[in-house]
Enzyme design. Structure first.
Site, short mmCIF file in Angstrom:
data_model
loop_
_atom_site.label_atom_id
_atom_site.label_comp_id
_atom_site.label_asym_id
_atom_site.label_seq_id
_atom_site.Cartn_x
_atom_site.Cartn_y
_atom_site.Cartn_z
N GLN A 121 -5.01 -0.63 -4.74
CA GLN A 121 -5.65 -1.76 -5.42
C GLN A 121 -6.44 -1.33 -6.64
O GLN A 121 -6.45 -2.03 -7.67
CB GLN A 121 -6.55 -2.51 -4.44
CG GLN A 121 -7.18 -3.76 -5.04
CD GLN A 121 -7.97 -4.56 -4.01
OE1 GLN A 121 -7.61 -4.59 -2.84
NE2 GLN A 121 -9.03 -5.20 -4.44
N CYS A 165 -2.97 -2.47 6.29
CA CYS A 165 -3.15 -1.12 6.83
C CYS A 165 -4.56 -0.95 7.41
O CYS A 165 -4.80 -0.03 8.20
CB CYS A 165 -2.88 -0.06 5.78
SG CYS A 165 -3.91 -0.19 4.31
N HIS A 181 -5.95 -5.84 3.18
CA HIS A 181 -4.99 -4.76 3.38
C HIS A 181 -4.58 -4.70 4.85
O HIS A 181 -5.42 -4.44 5.71
CB HIS A 181 -5.59 -3.42 2.95
CG HIS A 181 -5.83 -3.33 1.47
ND1 HIS A 181 -5.13 -2.45 0.66
CD2 HIS A 181 -6.68 -3.99 0.65
CE1 HIS A 181 -5.55 -2.59 -0.59
NE2 HIS A 181 -6.49 -3.51 -0.61
N CYS A 196 0.85 -1.19 0.00
CA CYS A 196 0.00 0.00 0.00
C CYS A 196 0.89 1.25 0.00
O CYS A 196 1.75 1.40 0.87
CB CYS A 196 -0.91 -0.02 1.22
SG CYS A 196 -1.74 1.54 1.55
N GLU A 197 0.66 2.13 -0.95
CA GLU A 197 1.52 3.31 -1.05
C GLU A 197 1.22 4.35 0.03
O GLU A 197 1.99 5.30 0.21
CB GLU A 197 1.39 3.95 -2.43
CG GLU A 197 0.06 4.58 -2.74
CD GLU A 197 0.02 5.21 -4.13
OE1 GLU A 197 -0.71 6.19 -4.28
OE2 GLU A 197 0.72 4.73 -5.04
N HIS A 198 0.14 4.19 0.77
CA HIS A 198 -0.21 5.16 1.80
C HIS A 198 0.47 4.86 3.13
O HIS A 198 0.80 5.78 3.89
CB HIS A 198 -1.73 5.20 2.00
CG HIS A 198 -2.47 5.61 0.78
ND1 HIS A 198 -3.69 5.07 0.41
CD2 HIS A 198 -2.15 6.50 -0.21
CE1 HIS A 198 -4.10 5.61 -0.72
NE2 HIS A 198 -3.18 6.48 -1.12
N HIS A 199 0.65 3.56 3.45
CA HIS A 199 1.26 3.20 4.74
C HIS A 199 2.47 2.28 4.60
O HIS A 199 3.10 1.92 5.60
CB HIS A 199 0.21 2.49 5.63
CG HIS A 199 -0.97 3.35 5.96
ND1 HIS A 199 -2.14 3.32 5.23
CD2 HIS A 199 -1.16 4.28 6.93
CE1 HIS A 199 -3.01 4.18 5.73
NE2 HIS A 199 -2.44 4.78 6.76
#
Length: 214
Positions: free
Chosen positions: A141, A171, A169, A100-103
């Site tokens: 995703q 996250c 996920h 996940c590019e956010h976390h």
């Protein structure tokens, strides 16, 4: 990010085969700097890395992320559709491992990738290779699902493409709401699988998902 390099078409006793070499740009990776940064990151979070069991962790962490962000080059092998096969080809349960590019936490699951052949058919293992190509990078995703469908639509020229991704996920399950067991489902369609209700329903049925409305 990627390049398609034409290879000669092979003729002779074997079936005619066309191959495109999918080559990835190799960004410069500085594992020494990454290890130093990982050590600083862990230390800043209060994790001491001077014990015997943790001393090598920053290096392992750097190498692990370098591996997870490095898709492998592969040959996109296609064959002439001599028998004019016009039914759905579907690879179910293709493993998905991404970050996940956010976390920067993993999300894992499966992809169901199908297409309606046009003039050429694809070596089946290449469907999994295409999924891996877009999964091995910081991702979301929704984008991953669309990129796989778009790439196959552009490079294979089928009559239709369908992709469904189901993933958990970390996250969402290990932090924040901590929704253990929750999964996220995304889909992307092109051509007949988007425009024709019966073809779309067949794809979702074989993928084990309820058909989406037109």
């Amino acid at each position: 990010m990627t390049a398609l390099v034409d290879e000669p078409v092979t003729t002779g006793p074997a079936p005619t085969r066309a191959t495109l070499r999918v080559v990835h740009d190799a960004p410069a990776i500085d594992l020494v700097a990454a290890e130093k940064a990982a050590a600083g990151f862990l230390t800043a979070l209060g994790v001491a890395v001077d014990s015997e069991s943790l001393r090598a962790t920053p290096g392992r962490m750097a190498r692990a992320y370098a591996e997870m962000f490095a898709p492998r080059s592969f040959d996109l092998t296609t064959f002439p559709n001599d028998e004019h096969y016009d039914e759905l080809v579907l690879a179910r349960g293709v493993p998905v491992h991404s970050i996940c590019e956010h976390h920067l936490l993993p999300f894992v699951g499966v992809a169901h990738v199908g297409y309606l052949p046009g003039e050429r058919i694809l070596g089946l293992s290449k469907l999994a290779r295409v999924v891996e190509m877009f999964a091995r990078r910081p991702q979301v995703q929704e984008r991953l699902t669309q990129q796989v469908a778009d790439w196959l639509h552009t490079n294979l020229a089928p009559r239709g493409v369908g992709v469904v991704v189901e993933a958990e996920h970390l996250c969402m399950t290990m932090r924040g709401v901590r929704a253990t067991g929750a999964s996220t489902v995304t889909s992307a369609l092109h051509g007949c699988l988007r425009e024709d209700a019966r073809s779309r329903a067949e794809f979702f049925s074989l993928a084990g998902r309820p058909a989406e409305p037109a």
